[in-house]
Design a protein around this motif. Structure first.
Motif, mmCIF file in Angstrom:
data_model
loop_
_atom_site.group_PDB
_atom_site.id
_atom_site.type_symbol
_atom_site.label_atom_id
_atom_site.label_comp_id
_atom_site.label_asym_id
_atom_site.label_seq_id
_atom_site.Cartn_x
_atom_site.Cartn_y
_atom_site.Cartn_z
ATOM 1 N N PHE A 155 6.436 -8.112 3.508
ATOM 2 C CA PHE A 155 6.730 -6.853 2.805
ATOM 3 C C PHE A 155 7.184 -5.752 3.757
ATOM 4 N N CYS A 156 7.189 -6.042 5.040
ATOM 5 C CA CYS A 156 7.356 -4.977 6.043
ATOM 6 C C CYS A 156 8.749 -5.022 6.652
ATOM 7 N N ALA A 157 9.435 -3.899 6.608
ATOM 8 C CA ALA A 157 10.809 -3.833 7.133
ATOM 9 C C ALA A 157 10.842 -4.104 8.635
ATOM 10 N N MET A 200 6.046 1.194 14.284
ATOM 11 C CA MET A 200 6.564 -0.154 14.499
ATOM 12 C C MET A 200 5.645 -0.928 15.429
ATOM 13 N N GLY A 201 5.437 -2.196 15.091
ATOM 14 C CA GLY A 201 4.724 -3.082 16.000
ATOM 15 C C GLY A 201 3.281 -3.342 15.632
ATOM 16 N N GLU A 202 2.735 -4.395 16.227
ATOM 17 C CA GLU A 202 1.329 -4.738 16.059
ATOM 18 C C GLU A 202 0.621 -4.351 17.365
ATOM 19 N N PRO A 203 -0.126 -3.242 17.321
ATOM 20 C CA PRO A 203 -0.698 -2.726 18.576
ATOM 21 C C PRO A 203 -1.551 -3.749 19.330
ATOM 22 N N VAL A 249 -6.209 3.116 15.374
ATOM 23 C CA VAL A 249 -5.346 1.963 15.638
ATOM 24 C C VAL A 249 -5.380 1.076 14.401
ATOM 25 N N SER A 250 -4.214 0.791 13.869
ATOM 26 C CA SER A 250 -4.111 -0.059 12.688
ATOM 27 C C SER A 250 -3.612 -1.436 13.103
ATOM 28 N N THR A 251 -4.284 -2.466 12.618
ATOM 29 C CA THR A 251 -3.929 -3.835 13.012
ATOM 30 C C THR A 251 -4.026 -4.771 11.822
ATOM 31 N N CYS A 252 -3.233 -5.853 11.872
ATOM 32 C CA CYS A 252 -3.382 -6.884 10.851
ATOM 33 C C CYS A 252 -4.513 -7.838 11.242
ATOM 34 N N GLY A 253 -5.103 -7.638 12.432
ATOM 35 C CA GLY A 253 -6.282 -8.419 12.813
ATOM 36 C C GLY A 253 -5.973 -9.512 13.828
ATOM 37 N N LEU A 309 -5.398 -5.319 5.318
ATOM 38 C CA LEU A 309 -5.929 -6.503 4.641
ATOM 39 C C LEU A 309 -4.879 -7.037 3.666
ATOM 40 N N HIS A 310 -4.542 -6.240 2.683
ATOM 41 C CA HIS A 310 -3.427 -6.491 1.758
ATOM 42 C C HIS A 310 -3.596 -7.658 0.796
ATOM 43 N N ALA A 311 -4.603 -8.497 1.032
ATOM 44 C CA ALA A 311 -4.881 -9.587 0.089
ATOM 45 C C ALA A 311 -6.379 -9.816 0.090
ATOM 46 N N PHE A 346 -10.175 -0.297 5.633
ATOM 47 C CA PHE A 346 -9.237 -1.333 5.217
ATOM 48 C C PHE A 346 -8.045 -0.672 4.556
ATOM 49 N N GLU A 347 -6.875 -1.176 4.862
ATOM 50 C CA GLU A 347 -5.673 -0.749 4.152
ATOM 51 C C GLU A 347 -5.270 -1.886 3.225
ATOM 52 N N TYR A 348 -4.938 -1.499 2.003
ATOM 53 C CA TYR A 348 -4.552 -2.498 1.008
ATOM 54 C C TYR A 348 -3.289 -2.014 0.319
ATOM 55 N N LEU A 349 -2.225 -2.726 0.585
ATOM 56 C CA LEU A 349 -0.903 -2.373 0.071
ATOM 57 C C LEU A 349 -0.751 -3.000 -1.311
ATOM 58 N N LEU A 350 -0.523 -2.170 -2.317
ATOM 59 C CA LEU A 350 -0.434 -2.704 -3.676
ATOM 60 C C LEU A 350 0.987 -3.166 -4.000
ATOM 61 N N TYR A 407 3.056 0.450 -2.465
ATOM 62 C CA TYR A 407 4.177 -0.130 -1.736
ATOM 63 C C TYR A 407 5.403 0.775 -1.774
ATOM 64 N N ASN A 408 5.991 0.917 -0.615
ATOM 65 C CA ASN A 408 7.235 1.679 -0.494
ATOM 66 C C ASN A 408 8.371 0.661 -0.467
ATOM 67 N N ALA A 409 9.113 0.598 -1.558
ATOM 68 C CA ALA A 409 10.088 -0.486 -1.720
ATOM 69 C C ALA A 409 11.110 -0.528 -0.589
ATOM 70 N N THR A 410 11.289 -1.688 -0.037
ATOM 71 C CA THR A 410 12.336 -1.925 0.956
ATOM 72 C C THR A 410 13.243 -3.010 0.366
ATOM 73 N N ASN A 411 13.991 -3.681 1.199
ATOM 74 C CA ASN A 411 14.913 -4.686 0.665
ATOM 75 C C ASN A 411 14.232 -5.970 0.195
ATOM 76 N N GLY A 446 10.522 2.181 10.686
ATOM 77 C CA GLY A 446 11.125 0.957 10.182
ATOM 78 C C GLY A 446 10.770 0.808 8.724
ATOM 79 N N GLN A 447 10.781 1.904 7.984
ATOM 80 C CA GLN A 447 10.477 1.932 6.558
ATOM 81 C C GLN A 447 8.989 1.878 6.236
ATOM 82 N N LEU A 448 8.160 2.022 7.215
ATOM 83 C CA LEU A 448 6.740 2.162 6.899
ATOM 84 C C LEU A 448 6.573 3.569 6.371
ATOM 85 N N LYS A 449 5.756 3.707 5.378
ATOM 86 C CA LYS A 449 5.682 5.009 4.753
ATOM 87 C C LYS A 449 4.755 5.946 5.513
ATOM 88 N N ALA A 450 5.194 7.181 5.599
ATOM 89 C CA ALA A 450 4.344 8.199 6.188
ATOM 90 C C ALA A 450 3.391 8.676 5.104
HETATM 91 N N1 SAH Z 1 0.931 -3.781 12.627
HETATM 92 C C1 SAH Z 1 -0.071 -2.826 12.292
HETATM 93 C C2 SAH Z 1 0.387 -1.398 12.244
HETATM 94 C C3 SAH Z 1 1.755 -1.058 11.717
HETATM 95 S S1 SAH Z 1 2.050 -1.035 10.025
HETATM 96 C C4 SAH Z 1 -0.744 -3.210 11.001
HETATM 97 O O1 SAH Z 1 -0.409 -4.252 10.442
HETATM 98 O O2 SAH Z 1 -1.646 -2.522 10.561
HETATM 99 C C5 SAH Z 1 1.120 0.260 9.302
HETATM 100 C C6 SAH Z 1 0.799 -0.034 7.860
HETATM 101 O O3 SAH Z 1 1.981 0.053 7.028
HETATM 102 C C7 SAH Z 1 0.250 -1.449 7.663
HETATM 103 O O4 SAH Z 1 -0.853 -1.412 6.825
HETATM 104 C C8 SAH Z 1 1.446 -2.132 7.020
HETATM 105 O O5 SAH Z 1 1.060 -3.277 6.324
HETATM 106 C C9 SAH Z 1 1.983 -1.039 6.128
HETATM 107 N N2 SAH Z 1 3.314 -1.299 5.581
HETATM 108 C C10 SAH Z 1 4.262 -2.156 6.008
HETATM 109 N N3 SAH Z 1 5.337 -2.138 5.218
HETATM 110 C C11 SAH Z 1 5.075 -1.240 4.224
HETATM 111 C C12 SAH Z 1 5.805 -0.774 3.076
HETATM 112 N N4 SAH Z 1 7.030 -1.212 2.814
HETATM 113 N N5 SAH Z 1 5.219 0.145 2.294
HETATM 114 C C13 SAH Z 1 3.990 0.627 2.592
HETATM 115 N N6 SAH Z 1 3.254 0.237 3.648
HETATM 116 C C14 SAH Z 1 3.801 -0.695 4.468
#
Ligand code: SAH
Length: 350
Positions: free
Chosen positions: A122-124, A168-171, A200-204, A224-226, A264-268, A298-302, A342-346
């Motif tokens: 889901f991530c640009a 951008m990136g996985e810290p 610091v945000s990480t996918c783990g 987490l996201h799932a 936990f972050e959970y992207l819907l 979710y912030n729609a990307t391509n 990279g399209q991650l939402k602020a």
């Molecule tokens: N790699 C790290 C940090 C960068 S991403 C991580 O995975 O946490 C920061 C957050 O933005 C993560 O939770 C990521 O899953 C989320 N993200 C990625 N693409 C997104 C999108 N299109 N819309 C909303 N959030 C998104």
């Protein structure tokens, strides 16, 4: 040429002693010039002797990134495209929020890699591939750009309050440089960011979590996201190589400070992970580590996904409430500038 932005204060002292035969206290002065007074030119370090400045300028540099573009949203969110020494480009975002007294305080979203190796579906950034790690100095140079832009040079009244590694990136795939950057951030003679102002945000990443926890230099957020391993494997297959059970085990033993929680972050994602039954599963996970929960629309990307409707989000929240779990739903900011890394939402508030 030695980049002065790559050295912590101890390393700087050793380097100055070795290269210029300088005394230790010089390091503290120079450190303050770099990180508090934001000088980009060694000649401006006026309390350092002219001779030393000349010698220093022959051997060292202060490589700030070049600002390629700045885009400002109606809500104030400001996105920078930066170019590093080798021409690599990276984004960083400043996000405003009002504090309880109505003053504007800023959060900066930082990148840690050029691209990302995790390739979440889901991530640009993930979809654009991985180029290289950023160095500690490059990571920190984003903060210099942010502070300079905001005119934030009074350590007693910082305008730039919080830093989040959600660019951008996985810290934790760049742990060594990340930890060094955190160390320099924490130095009271430098940027002076306490761990409570950094997330610091990480996918783990297992090794990285252990190192980050031991360092104790930031808060932790986990993407987490799932709510179960099978779905996580589908939407973030590389991250899911660390099985969910094991990730949760790591988190249960993660060292926390007083009153600190893991977020936990959970992207819907519509029809993927947004059903009430998935909310029930999610609530159990969050409770099992005494965590907090942020829901991100979710912030729609391509990609192949869509955002859920507001009603659907509310139903999800209601299911969480039945487990006495209140989530913060992150408000999207800077939509009109396609904000963020990279399209991650602020979407980060204080
Ligand atoms: N790699 C790290 C940090 C960068 S991403 C991580 O995975 O946490 C920061 C957050 O933005 C993560 O939770 C990521 O899953 C989320 N993200 C990625 N693409 C997104 C999108 N299109 N819309 C909303 N959030 C998104």
């Amino acid at each position: 040429m030695q980049s002065l932005l790559e050295l912590n204060q101890t390393e700087l002292a050793l380097w100055l002693a070795r290269e210029l035969g300088e005394k230790r206290f010089r390091a503290q002065q120079i450190f303050q010039w770099l990180w508090q007074k934001l000088v980009r030119d060694i000649a401006q370090m006026s309390n350092v002797s002219l001779r030393t400045r000349e010698l220093l300028a022959q051997k060292a540099s202060i490589p700030w990134p070049r600002i390629v573009t700045i885009q400002k949203s109606q809500d104030g969110t400001t996105k920078f495209l930066l170019e590093l020494g080798d021409g690599a480009r990276v984004e960083t975002v400043l996000i405003p929020a009002e504090d309880h007294a109505g003053r504007i305080r800023w959060t900066q979203c930082l990148s840690s890699q050029i691209g990302c190796p995790m390739a979440c579906t889901f991530c640009a950034t993930g979809q654009s591939g991985f180029t290289r790690n950023m160095t500690a100095g490059e990571i920190l140079s984003q903060v210099l750009i942010g502070r300079d832009y905001l005119g934030d040079t009074r350590p007693d009244h910082p305008i730039l309050r919080n830093l989040v590694f959600m660019g951008m990136g996985e810290p934790l795939m760049n742990c060594q440089e990340l930890l060094k950057a955190l160390e320099i951030l924490n130095d009271p003679h430098g940027l002076a960011f306490s761990p409570r102002r950094i997330t610091v945000s990480t996918c783990g990443i297992k090794d990285g979590l252990a190192k980050l926890g031991a360092a104790g230099l930031s808060y932790l957020a986990v993407s987490l996201h799932a709510p179960n391993q099978a779905l996580r494997e589908k939407i973030m297959p590389r991250a899911a190589r660390l099985p969910l059970d094991e990730l949760l085990r790591c988190l249960r033993s993660y060292p926390l400070k007083n009153r600190e929680h893991i977020t936990f972050e959970y992207l819907l994602l519509r029809d993927v992970n947004d059903s009430p039954s998935q909310a029930h599963e999610l609530a159990k996970i969050v409770h099992s580590v005494h965590g907090k929960l942020n829901l991100i629309v979710y912030n729609a990307t391509n990609g192949p996904y869509q955002a859920p409707s507001p009603e659907r989000v509310l139903d999800f929240e209601k299911a969480l409430w039945s487990h006495h779990l209140t989530a913060i739903v992150r408000q999207s900011k800077g939509q009109d500038i396609d904000a963020a890394c990279g399209q991650l939402k602020a979407r980060f508030e204080n």
